[in-house]
Design a protein around this motif. Structure first.
Motif, PDB file in Angstrom:
ATOM      1  N   ASP A 116     102.104  27.616  40.996  1.00 46.60           N
ATOM      2  CA  ASP A 116     101.623  26.354  42.006  1.00 46.60           C
ATOM      3  C   ASP A 116     101.670  25.382  41.398  1.00 46.60           C
ATOM      4  O   ASP A 116     101.984  25.209  40.060  1.00 46.60           O
ATOM      5  CB  ASP A 116     100.449  27.556  41.650  1.00 46.60           C
TER       6      ASP A 116
ATOM      7  N   PRO B 184      91.200  19.025  41.348  1.00 46.47           N
ATOM      8  CA  PRO B 184      91.112  20.001  42.399  1.00 46.47           C
ATOM      9  C   PRO B 184      91.731  19.181  43.706  1.00 46.47           C
ATOM     10  O   PRO B 184      90.661  18.770  44.349  1.00 46.47           O
ATOM     11  CB  PRO B 184      89.803  20.450  42.221  1.00 46.47           C
TER      12      PRO B 184
ATOM     13  N   VAL C 132      88.572  32.794  45.438  1.00 45.45           N
ATOM     14  CA  VAL C 132      89.273  32.002  46.587  1.00 45.45           C
ATOM     15  C   VAL C 132      89.424  33.165  47.533  1.00 45.45           C
ATOM     16  O   VAL C 132      90.272  34.008  47.909  1.00 45.45           O
ATOM     17  CB  VAL C 132      90.379  31.060  45.818  1.00 45.45           C
TER      18      VAL C 132
ATOM     19  N   ALA D 243      95.575  23.315  41.944  1.00 48.59           N
ATOM     20  CA  ALA D 243      95.599  24.571  42.364  1.00 48.59           C
ATOM     21  C   ALA D 243      94.729  25.819  40.899  1.00 48.59           C
ATOM     22  O   ALA D 243      94.337  26.427  41.359  1.00 48.59           O
ATOM     23  CB  ALA D 243      96.749  24.888  42.834  1.00 48.59           C
ATOM     24  N   SER D 244      95.232  25.123  39.640  1.00 50.64           N
ATOM     25  CA  SER D 244      95.196  25.804  38.558  1.00 50.64           C
ATOM     26  C   SER D 244      93.609  26.436  38.524  1.00 50.64           C
ATOM     27  O   SER D 244      93.179  25.688  38.668  1.00 50.64           O
ATOM     28  CB  SER D 244      95.416  25.055  37.348  1.00 50.64           C
ATOM     29  N   GLU D 245      93.448  27.750  38.200  1.00 50.80           N
ATOM     30  CA  GLU D 245      91.811  27.875  37.686  1.00 50.80           C
ATOM     31  C   GLU D 245      91.681  26.690  36.338  1.00 50.80           C
ATOM     32  O   GLU D 245      90.406  26.880  36.074  1.00 50.80           O
ATOM     33  CB  GLU D 245      91.942  29.035  37.331  1.00 50.80           C
TER      34      GLU D 245
ATOM     35  N   ILE E 219      92.023  32.718  50.724  1.00 52.33           N
ATOM     36  CA  ILE E 219      93.377  32.161  51.331  1.00 52.33           C
ATOM     37  C   ILE E 219      93.239  32.311  52.765  1.00 52.33           C
ATOM     38  O   ILE E 219      93.489  33.753  53.265  1.00 52.33           O
ATOM     39  CB  ILE E 219      94.284  32.671  50.645  1.00 52.33           C
TER      40      ILE E 219
ATOM     41  N   THR F 195      99.737  27.528  47.545  1.00 48.38           N
ATOM     42  CA  THR F 195      99.223  27.075  46.854  1.00 48.38           C
ATOM     43  C   THR F 195      99.981  26.240  45.401  1.00 48.38           C
ATOM     44  O   THR F 195     100.174  25.123  44.728  1.00 48.38           O
ATOM     45  CB  THR F 195      98.578  28.098  45.038  1.00 48.38           C
TER      46      THR F 195
ATOM     47  N   ILE G  75      93.118  23.539  48.730  1.00 48.68           N
ATOM     48  CA  ILE G  75      93.666  25.093  48.601  1.00 48.68           C
ATOM     49  C   ILE G  75      92.694  25.268  46.635  1.00 48.68           C
ATOM     50  O   ILE G  75      92.518  26.223  46.225  1.00 48.68           O
ATOM     51  CB  ILE G  75      95.047  25.380  47.347  1.00 48.68           C
ATOM     52  N   ALA G  76      91.666  23.905  46.599  1.00 47.28           N
ATOM     53  CA  ALA G  76      90.860  24.391  45.228  1.00 47.28           C
ATOM     54  C   ALA G  76      89.646  24.134  45.948  1.00 47.28           C
ATOM     55  O   ALA G  76      89.089  23.548  47.104  1.00 47.28           O
ATOM     56  CB  ALA G  76      91.568  23.591  44.489  1.00 47.28           C
TER      57      ALA G  76
ATOM     58  N   ALA H  50      90.908  28.061  51.250  1.00 39.37           N
ATOM     59  CA  ALA H  50      92.160  27.609  51.141  1.00 39.37           C
ATOM     60  C   ALA H  50      92.563  27.971  52.081  1.00 39.37           C
ATOM     61  O   ALA H  50      92.738  28.584  53.530  1.00 39.37           O
ATOM     62  CB  ALA H  50      92.707  28.272  49.724  1.00 39.37           C
TER      63      ALA H  50
END
Length: 559
Positions: free
Chosen positions: A198, A274, A526, A202-204, A528, A534, A278-279, A490
């Protein structure tokens, strides 16, 4: 007629002040700043902790209509409004996100504002800045490496390699990495499995850094990340493979907010980044809270249109951080509204009041949506030279019929002098006591019902569909204790629907949830939808083709 300077030319000519001087205006002592050169610095954690007993200033959200190729100028307006509030005598601080390298070299460009409403140093902010995104990328990928290493050396946690959910990230648009097979090449390289990348935003880990209150909270949240599942279907956490503490070490400096300045030498925090499609699309909680303790007004933005950015700002960031916004600004342009009314991009410079009035339905939907959160709204018309008096009057009349003022703003060309009227109106709304903020839905509702509420009340969808696997997954997470989490949808930023070509204010469309992901450390689920990715791809002609160093060693082509 003199040529119009580019954003980067304007930024390069800025008369910047030493960052210690900018900090001193906010009461930040020099020893609480960790300078990154002359014009940017990080604010120390001990100083931030010392502010806890101070009262909060007033929080102003800047959001927008759905973005179009015609441009809206949300970050530009955020910066301009902060400058405008300082111009009329208010102690205002700006809080925006850090740009991602992917869009900078792709299509969207940077996110430092534009014209005479920018944060500087523009080149640094849009490129490597203080290294926060690199630290987030490294921490995320350290966890990925430790998962595969754990499996290689005996798999004591009985991780089912088919159910490892933690992917890798990089801060670049690269469609070739969306789906891949890792660990090929023989026994020495581990156990082959399907995976992918990703984009870093978009990373947690990015979401966690932006929602954590301090380093202890950061470490706890990192430990709560679900990286996959065992053969008995129980979740495996980052703390189970002992990765969270080393990840915290990598993020120690990245957690500290970055202080920079505007072209008019007003303070700005640029921290976290973010995406909103997507976040959750907001700058860091720690930067916003710090600014609220240091300023009378804090102007912050939420990504893309209000259907994504503002909804997530209210339902995720404000809910989780206990923030209460006092007013919201919805940015619109005549050009973008005409595009929402069916005008092609090549024809936007010609007056077309009829198409503009059709396109105003998009603005009206956003006004109504923001009010659903109990926040008063004003519309900022970001001025373009092609705008006609009749078109500007049409937007003002439409907003008035929907109970809001629409104010023409010329901050791109004139800086703070061109946005004083909006600044005065924002003060009026914020001081008027009209705000009665509340999230869209309560915590206790089932996860799918929360998705349906967002889809129906914000997107005006007629139906939400999903596969049985999605529904079963949501129920499993509820059984595991995650049912109280908010939803992060998302979705394409270009439309209220999941079809990016459906502009205006569509009604009755279908929102299909094709995948759900648990962000247990960040504290949301999330959902999608549509064809949202992502990991974005580069366009046919990426901006990178136009970015270069000139003969004097200066960057050209950034915007």
């Amino acid at each position: 007629m003199a040529a119009v300077k580019s954003d980067i030319e304007i930024a390069r000519a800025a008369k910047k002040k030493p960052i210690a001087e900018i900090g001193a205006r906010l009461g930040i002592p020099a020893d609480a700043l960790a300078p990154y050169g002359y014009d940017k610095a990080k604010v120390g954690a001990d100083f931030i902790t010392s502010l806890s007993d101070r009262p909060d200033g007033k929080l102003i959200l800047v959001t927008a209509i759905n973005p179009t190729p015609a441009g809206e100028g949300k970050t530009t307006t955020t910066v301009g409004l902060g400058d405008g509030l300082n111009r009329i005598g208010k102690k205002a601080v700006i809080c925006v996100r850090e740009p991602s390298l992917g869009p900078c070299f792709g299509t969207k460009g940077g996110a430092a504002g534009g014209g005479y409403a920018q944060v500087v140093p523009m080149e640094d902010i849009n490129l490597h800045f203080t290294g926060d995104f690199h630290a987030i990328t490294a921490a995320h990928n350290l966890l990925a490496a430790m998962i595969d290493n754990h499996v290689y050396w005996g798999n004591a946690e009985n991780i089912d390699v088919r159910r490892i959910t933690w992917r890798r990230v990089m801060d670049m648009n690269d469609r070739a990495l969306r789906q891949m097979v890792a660990s090929l090449g023989g026994v020495a390289n581990g156990f082959p499995r399907e995976s992918g990348f990703d984009i870093t935003v978009a990373s947690e880990v990015m979401a966690i850094l932006c929602l954590a209150s301090d380093l202890n909270d950061l470490e706890r949240r990192l430990g709560d990340i679900v990286v996959g599942y065992r053969f008995d279907r129980t979740p495996v956490f980052a703390r189970d493979i002992k990765a969270h503490r080393a990840m915290t070490v990598l993020l120690k400096d990245a957690m500290q907010p970055n202080l920079v300045q505007t072209l008019e030498n007003n303070p700005a925090f640029v921290h976290g980044g973010p995406f909103a499609n997507i976040a959750h699309g907001c700058n860091s909680v720690i930067a916003t809270r710090t600014a609220l303790k240091l300023g009378d007004y804090v102007v912050t933005e939420a990504g893309f249109g209000a259907d994504l950015g503002a909804e997530k700002f209210f339902d995720i960031k404000c809910r989780k951080a206990g923030l209460k916004p006092h007013a919201a600004v919805i940015v619109a342009t005549v050009r973008a509204l005409k595009m929402n009314g069916g005008v092609r991009k090549d024809d936007l410079s010609a007056e077309n009041v009829e198409a503009l009035q059709r396109g105003c339905a998009n603005l009206g939907r956003h006004i109504a949506n923001v009010r659903k959160f109990g926040v008063p709204v004003v519309v900022a018309i970001n001025h373009f030279t092609s705008d006609t008096d009749a078109e500007i009057s049409a937007v003002k009349d439409y907003a008035a019929r929907h109970g809001s003022d629409a104010i023409l703003c010329r901050h791109w060309a004139e800086g703070s002098a061109g946005i004083e009227e909006l600044a005065e109106k924002v003060v009026e709304l914020a001081e008027g006591g009209q705000a009665k903020f509340q999230p869209l839905y309560p915590d206790h509702l089932p996860l799918m019902e929360k998705i349906e509420i967002i889809a129906s009340k914000i997107y005006h969808a007629g139906e939400v569909t999903s596969d049985r696997g999605v529904q079963d997954q949501l129920k499993t997470w509820e059984e595991q204790g995650y049912g109280d989490l908010p939803i992060c949808v998302a979705k394409t930023q270009y439309s209220f629907s999941t079809d990016p070509n459906l502009r205006g204010a569509p009604e009755g469309h279908v929102v299909h949830v094709r995948e759900v992901r648990l962000s247990a450390g960040a504290g949301f689920v999330v959902a999608i939808t549509g064809e949202i990715m992502t990991m974005p791809g580069l366009p046919r002609v990426p901006s990178a083709e136009r970015i270069f160093l000139n003969d004097e060693g200066f960057v050209e082509g950034l915007f």
